[in-house]
Design a protein around this motif. Structure first.
Motif, short mmCIF file in Angstrom:
data_model
loop_
_atom_site.label_atom_id
_atom_site.label_comp_id
_atom_site.label_asym_id
_atom_site.label_seq_id
_atom_site.Cartn_x
_atom_site.Cartn_y
_atom_site.Cartn_z
N ALA A 1 0.83 -1.21 0.00
CA ALA A 1 0.00 0.00 0.00
C ALA A 1 0.86 1.26 0.00
O ALA A 1 0.57 2.23 -0.71
CB ALA A 1 -0.93 -0.01 1.22
N PHE A 2 1.94 1.24 0.79
CA PHE A 2 2.83 2.39 0.86
C PHE A 2 3.58 2.58 -0.46
O PHE A 2 3.71 3.71 -0.97
CB PHE A 2 3.82 2.20 2.01
CG PHE A 2 4.72 3.37 2.26
CD1 PHE A 2 4.21 4.65 2.39
CD2 PHE A 2 6.09 3.19 2.35
CE1 PHE A 2 5.05 5.73 2.61
CE2 PHE A 2 6.94 4.26 2.57
CZ PHE A 2 6.41 5.54 2.70
N ALA A 3 4.06 1.48 -1.04
CA ALA A 3 4.78 1.55 -2.31
C ALA A 3 3.86 2.05 -3.43
O ALA A 3 4.28 2.84 -4.30
CB ALA A 3 5.36 0.19 -2.67
N LYS A 4 2.61 1.61 -3.43
CA LYS A 4 1.65 2.06 -4.43
C LYS A 4 1.44 3.56 -4.35
O LYS A 4 1.36 4.24 -5.38
CB LYS A 4 0.30 1.35 -4.20
CG LYS A 4 0.19 -0.03 -4.81
CD LYS A 4 -1.04 -0.75 -4.32
CE LYS A 4 -2.25 0.15 -4.29
NZ LYS A 4 -3.40 -0.48 -3.62
N TYR A 5 1.36 4.07 -3.13
CA TYR A 5 1.16 5.52 -2.97
C TYR A 5 2.36 6.30 -3.48
O TYR A 5 2.20 7.34 -4.13
CB TYR A 5 0.91 5.83 -1.49
CG TYR A 5 0.69 7.31 -1.23
CD1 TYR A 5 -0.54 7.90 -1.47
CD2 TYR A 5 1.74 8.11 -0.76
CE1 TYR A 5 -0.75 9.26 -1.25
CE2 TYR A 5 1.54 9.47 -0.53
CZ TYR A 5 0.30 10.03 -0.78
OH TYR A 5 0.11 11.38 -0.57
N LEU A 6 3.57 5.81 -3.20
CA LEU A 6 4.78 6.51 -3.63
C LEU A 6 4.91 6.53 -5.16
O LEU A 6 5.47 7.48 -5.72
CB LEU A 6 6.01 5.84 -3.01
CG LEU A 6 6.16 5.94 -1.48
CD1 LEU A 6 7.39 5.20 -1.02
CD2 LEU A 6 6.19 7.39 -1.02
N MET A 7 4.39 5.49 -5.82
CA MET A 7 4.54 5.38 -7.27
C MET A 7 3.25 5.70 -8.02
O MET A 7 3.12 5.39 -9.21
CB MET A 7 5.01 3.97 -7.64
CG MET A 7 6.39 3.63 -7.11
SD MET A 7 6.98 2.00 -7.70
CE MET A 7 5.84 0.90 -6.85
N ARG A 8 2.29 6.33 -7.35
CA ARG A 8 0.97 6.52 -7.93
C ARG A 8 0.97 7.40 -9.18
O ARG A 8 0.10 7.26 -10.05
CB ARG A 8 0.02 7.12 -6.88
CG ARG A 8 0.37 8.54 -6.46
CD ARG A 8 -0.42 8.94 -5.22
NE ARG A 8 -0.17 10.33 -4.86
CZ ARG A 8 0.93 10.76 -4.24
NH1 ARG A 8 1.87 9.88 -3.92
NH2 ARG A 8 1.06 12.04 -3.94
N ASN A 9 1.94 8.31 -9.30
CA ASN A 9 1.96 9.24 -10.44
C ASN A 9 2.95 8.83 -11.53
O ASN A 9 3.18 9.60 -12.47
CB ASN A 9 2.31 10.65 -9.94
CG ASN A 9 1.24 11.20 -9.01
OD1 ASN A 9 0.05 10.95 -9.21
ND2 ASN A 9 1.65 11.95 -8.00
#
Length: 246
Positions: free
Chosen positions: A26-34
């Protein structure tokens, strides 16, 4: 290697590994969301997070009974504050697991006629109440430790030396605050299990607060806090002396 094998053989150990992986995703997804170039990786992380969540729900099927048994055990604690906080925390944790089990049954099609959103919110409410009770216990234990520490002559000498050697303006203006913080630090330093449990519960608190809309953050904060609390949970399993008692 023996420690790792012993850890993974425990249901708590497996659950904490799954939980850490879930929130790390979940944290990695947020960091790479853009990052448009990583859409495929984001999809894989989403699938892994979903699989970890489903796996944890399956592992927790027996936790309701464990929570009720724990509540019965805490009723025997002599200290009334600890008895109340831990019993209420375990009961709410048991109710949370009941909601969680029902949601799992719905996700695999065993139950259909239930409101998923309503049961999910109820689960978050019970989880929140359980954490509040655990944090109340932590605050009570810390207060007791601070009182005991303040009565120690060796500590009184240390705090006097600390205040005399600290040139900070805040120490001159608010010496009581500095002494309080120093006492808090010394108390937690000598009882790492209490410090670890408090930090873990504080991190976990952001998860139901965000879900209930009480204090909304974002998926990154929730993922990061969940990851930190999971790592702390793994430490408490690997090193039983870091697990707070009772």
């Amino acid at each position: 290697m023996d420690t790792f094998i012993s850890f993974t053989n425990q249901s708590q150990g497996r659950d904490r590994i799954f939980r850490a992986t879930q929130y790390a995703c979940a944290f990695a997804k947020y960091l790479m969301r853009n990052e448009a170039k990583r859409k495929e990786l984001l999809k894989k992380l989403q699938n892994l997070e979903s699989n970890m969540s489903s796996g944890r729900k399956l592992l927790r099927l027996g936790n309701t009974v464990n929570s009720i048994h724990a509540a019965k055990s805490t009723l025997c604690i002599s200290d009334p504050v600890l008895r109340f906080c831990l019993t209420v925390a375990n009961l709410n944790r048991g109710l949370y697991f009941i909601c969680d089990n029902i949601l799992w049954a719905r996700s695999i099609g065993l139950i259909r006629e239930i409101d998923k959103e309503s049961w999910s919110l109820n689960a978050s409410r019970f989880y929140f109440l359980s954490l509040v009770m655990n944090l109340t216990r932590d605050a009570y234990v810390i207060a007791q430790l601070m009182v005991q520490r303040s009565q120690d002559r060796h500590y009184q000498q240390k705090v006097s030396q600390h205040l005399s050697e600290s040139p900070d303006v805040a120490c001159v203006i608010v010496p009581q605050l500095d002494a309080f913080l120093f006492l808090l630090f010394e108390s937690l330093k000598s009882h790492p299990s209490v410090a670890l449990d408090t930090l873990k519960n504080v991190c976990d608190l952001f998860i139901p607060l965000d879900r209930l809309g009480v204090y909304q953050t974002n998926a990154g904060v929730v993922g990061f806090c969940g990851l930190i609390s999971s790592v702390l949970g793994i430490l408490s399993v690997l090193r039983p002396n870091l697990k707070i008692k009772p």
